[in-house]
Write a protein that holds these residues in place. Structure first.
Motif, PDB file in Angstrom:
ATOM      1  N   HIS A 159     -12.353  51.855  89.704  1.00  0.00           N
ATOM      2  CA  HIS A 159     -11.180  52.716  89.571  1.00  0.00           C
ATOM      3  C   HIS A 159     -10.117  52.165  88.619  1.00  0.00           C
ATOM      4  O   HIS A 159      -8.965  52.600  88.656  1.00  0.00           O
ATOM      5  N   THR A 160     -10.467  51.225  87.776  1.00  0.00           N
ATOM      6  CA  THR A 160      -9.514  50.704  86.795  1.00  0.00           C
ATOM      7  C   THR A 160      -9.348  51.684  85.641  1.00  0.00           C
ATOM      8  O   THR A 160     -10.314  52.298  85.184  1.00  0.00           O
ATOM      9  N   GLY A 161      -8.116  51.817  85.166  1.00  0.00           N
ATOM     10  CA  GLY A 161      -7.828  52.622  83.990  1.00  0.00           C
ATOM     11  C   GLY A 161      -7.345  51.742  82.856  1.00  0.00           C
ATOM     12  O   GLY A 161      -6.598  50.780  83.076  1.00  0.00           O
ATOM     13  N   VAL A 179      -4.194  49.536  86.418  1.00  0.00           N
ATOM     14  CA  VAL A 179      -3.933  50.371  85.253  1.00  0.00           C
ATOM     15  C   VAL A 179      -3.466  49.438  84.143  1.00  0.00           C
ATOM     16  O   VAL A 179      -2.360  48.896  84.195  1.00  0.00           O
ATOM     17  N   VAL A 180      -4.326  49.244  83.166  1.00  0.00           N
ATOM     18  CA  VAL A 180      -4.074  48.256  82.115  1.00  0.00           C
ATOM     19  C   VAL A 180      -3.360  48.957  80.967  1.00  0.00           C
ATOM     20  O   VAL A 180      -3.934  49.785  80.259  1.00  0.00           O
ATOM     21  N   THR A 181      -2.087  48.606  80.786  1.00  0.00           N
ATOM     22  CA  THR A 181      -1.237  49.276  79.800  1.00  0.00           C
ATOM     23  C   THR A 181      -0.848  48.378  78.630  1.00  0.00           C
ATOM     24  O   THR A 181      -0.186  48.840  77.701  1.00  0.00           O
ATOM     25  N   ARG A 182      -1.227  47.106  78.688  1.00  0.00           N
ATOM     26  CA  ARG A 182      -0.907  46.179  77.604  1.00  0.00           C
ATOM     27  C   ARG A 182      -2.058  45.205  77.433  1.00  0.00           C
ATOM     28  O   ARG A 182      -2.924  45.082  78.294  1.00  0.00           O
ATOM     29  N   ASP A 183      -2.055  44.476  76.317  1.00  0.00           N
ATOM     30  CA  ASP A 183      -3.145  43.550  76.022  1.00  0.00           C
ATOM     31  C   ASP A 183      -3.279  42.481  77.107  1.00  0.00           C
ATOM     32  O   ASP A 183      -2.286  42.068  77.726  1.00  0.00           O
ATOM     33  N   VAL A 184      -4.517  42.041  77.310  1.00  0.00           N
ATOM     34  CA  VAL A 184      -4.819  41.013  78.303  1.00  0.00           C
ATOM     35  C   VAL A 184      -5.419  39.817  77.582  1.00  0.00           C
ATOM     36  O   VAL A 184      -6.345  39.965  76.768  1.00  0.00           O
ATOM     37  N   ALA A 186      -7.367  36.125  76.899  1.00  0.00           N
ATOM     38  CA  ALA A 186      -8.695  35.628  77.235  1.00  0.00           C
ATOM     39  C   ALA A 186      -8.705  34.973  78.609  1.00  0.00           C
ATOM     40  O   ALA A 186      -7.812  34.188  78.933  1.00  0.00           O
ATOM     41  N   TYR A 187      -9.678  35.324  79.422  1.00  0.00           N
ATOM     42  CA  TYR A 187      -9.930  34.739  80.749  1.00  0.00           C
ATOM     43  C   TYR A 187      -8.785  34.974  81.738  1.00  0.00           C
ATOM     44  O   TYR A 187      -8.728  34.342  82.785  1.00  0.00           O
ATOM     45  N   GLN A 188      -7.897  35.881  81.407  1.00  0.00           N
ATOM     46  CA  GLN A 188      -6.809  36.212  82.321  1.00  0.00           C
ATOM     47  C   GLN A 188      -7.280  37.238  83.351  1.00  0.00           C
ATOM     48  O   GLN A 188      -8.060  38.130  83.048  1.00  0.00           O
ATOM     49  N   ILE A 189      -6.780  37.110  84.578  1.00  0.00           N
ATOM     50  CA  ILE A 189      -7.064  38.059  85.648  1.00  0.00           C
ATOM     51  C   ILE A 189      -5.804  38.878  85.878  1.00  0.00           C
ATOM     52  O   ILE A 189      -4.729  38.312  86.104  1.00  0.00           O
ATOM     53  N   VAL A 190      -5.951  40.205  85.815  1.00  0.00           N
ATOM     54  CA  VAL A 190      -4.799  41.086  86.019  1.00  0.00           C
ATOM     55  C   VAL A 190      -5.114  42.080  87.138  1.00  0.00           C
ATOM     56  O   VAL A 190      -6.271  42.362  87.441  1.00  0.00           O
ATOM     57  N   ALA A 191      -4.055  42.601  87.745  1.00  0.00           N
ATOM     58  CA  ALA A 191      -4.220  43.608  88.795  1.00  0.00           C
ATOM     59  C   ALA A 191      -2.918  44.365  88.944  1.00  0.00           C
ATOM     60  O   ALA A 191      -1.845  43.894  88.556  1.00  0.00           O
ATOM     61  N   GLY A 192      -3.008  45.565  89.526  1.00  0.00           N
ATOM     62  CA  GLY A 192      -1.817  46.351  89.821  1.00  0.00           C
ATOM     63  C   GLY A 192      -1.608  47.500  88.866  1.00  0.00           C
ATOM     64  O   GLY A 192      -2.387  47.740  87.936  1.00  0.00           O
ATOM     65  N   ASN A 193      -0.524  48.258  89.122  1.00  0.00           N
ATOM     66  CA  ASN A 193      -0.162  49.411  88.303  1.00  0.00           C
ATOM     67  C   ASN A 193       1.343  49.347  88.020  1.00  0.00           C
ATOM     68  O   ASN A 193       2.138  49.620  88.915  1.00  0.00           O
ATOM     69  N   ALA A 195      -0.828  46.824  85.354  1.00  0.00           N
ATOM     70  CA  ALA A 195      -1.505  45.547  85.620  1.00  0.00           C
ATOM     71  C   ALA A 195      -0.679  44.368  85.104  1.00  0.00           C
ATOM     72  O   ALA A 195      -0.129  44.411  84.007  1.00  0.00           O
ATOM     73  N   ARG A 196      -0.604  43.332  85.949  1.00  0.00           N
ATOM     74  CA  ARG A 196       0.098  42.094  85.596  1.00  0.00           C
ATOM     75  C   ARG A 196      -0.805  40.912  85.891  1.00  0.00           C
ATOM     76  O   ARG A 196      -1.689  40.988  86.742  1.00  0.00           O
TER      77      ARG A 196
END
Length: 205
Positions: A159-161, A179-184, A186-193, A195-196
């Motif tokens: 369910h990730t966007g 919900v990924v709204t900005r660049d991530v 390398a090897y970073q883990i993000v989550a949330g809406n 995403a952070r």
């Protein structure tokens, strides 16, 4: 269990939703499964602008739309599960899994997914966006497209966007319902809406 017609039909459904099982089939099942896949892929090549690599699985329930100028390229050893919708331009690297009910639309600029990526069920990647000017209806807004780049070894949880213009660097992970709204990075883990960053994969390379 005998290789009856009913069993084969049920096993085809199983493979469509769990396509990784295709690569574990015994020779007696490959005898019917391989021609079945060849037929599905031959029909797609005849009807759409698609390039399909070696040892690829595409569920018959998947929907691939690739008009001229909006190609879909699928790398070797990749699979696309049932009820997935891909609208080109979309490029998948090698060993990429697109699980059931995922939706990818390349807009004008396209979606590129690197090798060894895992796109879980119900993910949504849209490489376009509508304007928001208040003096016109949403349906009349201009549409922009910058593209989405998912580099190698990235995992998108269920369910990730991912929105237009985002790059997820090598080895990144997005948790379920992100919900990924900005660049991530390398090897970073993000989550949330939206995403952070919540952690970092160990990078031993």
């Amino acid at each position: 269990m005998p290789d009856s017609a009913d069993y084969q039909a049920q096993h085809k459904h199983r493979l469509s939703y769990m396509p990784w099982l295709y690569y574990r089939l015994k020779p007696r099942h490959l005898a019917w499964a391989t021609p079945w896949q060849h037929e599905i892929q031959a029909q797609l090549r005849a009807l759409e602008t698609v390039e399909i690599g070696k040892n690829v699985f595409i569920a018959p329930e998947a929907r691939l739309f690739a008009e001229p100028g909006r190609p879909i390229v699928i790398g070797d050893n990749s699979y696309i599960a049932a009820d997935t919708v891909l609208h080109g331009p979309v490029t998948l690297g090698q060993h990429v899994s697109i699980n059931h009910h995922a939706s990818l639309d390349g807009g004008r600029a396209g979606i590129v997914i690197g090798d060894h990526c895992r796109i879980a069920a119900y993910c949504s990647l849209y490489a376009f966006n509508h304007g928001l000017a208040p003096d016109r209806l949403i349906r009349d807004q201009a549409v922009s497209s910058r593209g989405i780049c998912i580099q190698s070894d990235v995992w998108l949880g269920s369910h990730t966007g991912v929105v237009d213009g985002v790059t997820m660097a090598e080895g990144a992970v997005a948790g379920m319902h992100s919900v990924v709204t900005r660049d991530v990075d390398a090897y970073q883990i993000v989550a949330g809406n939206p995403a952070r960053a919540i952690g970092q994969r160990q990078n031993n390379k």
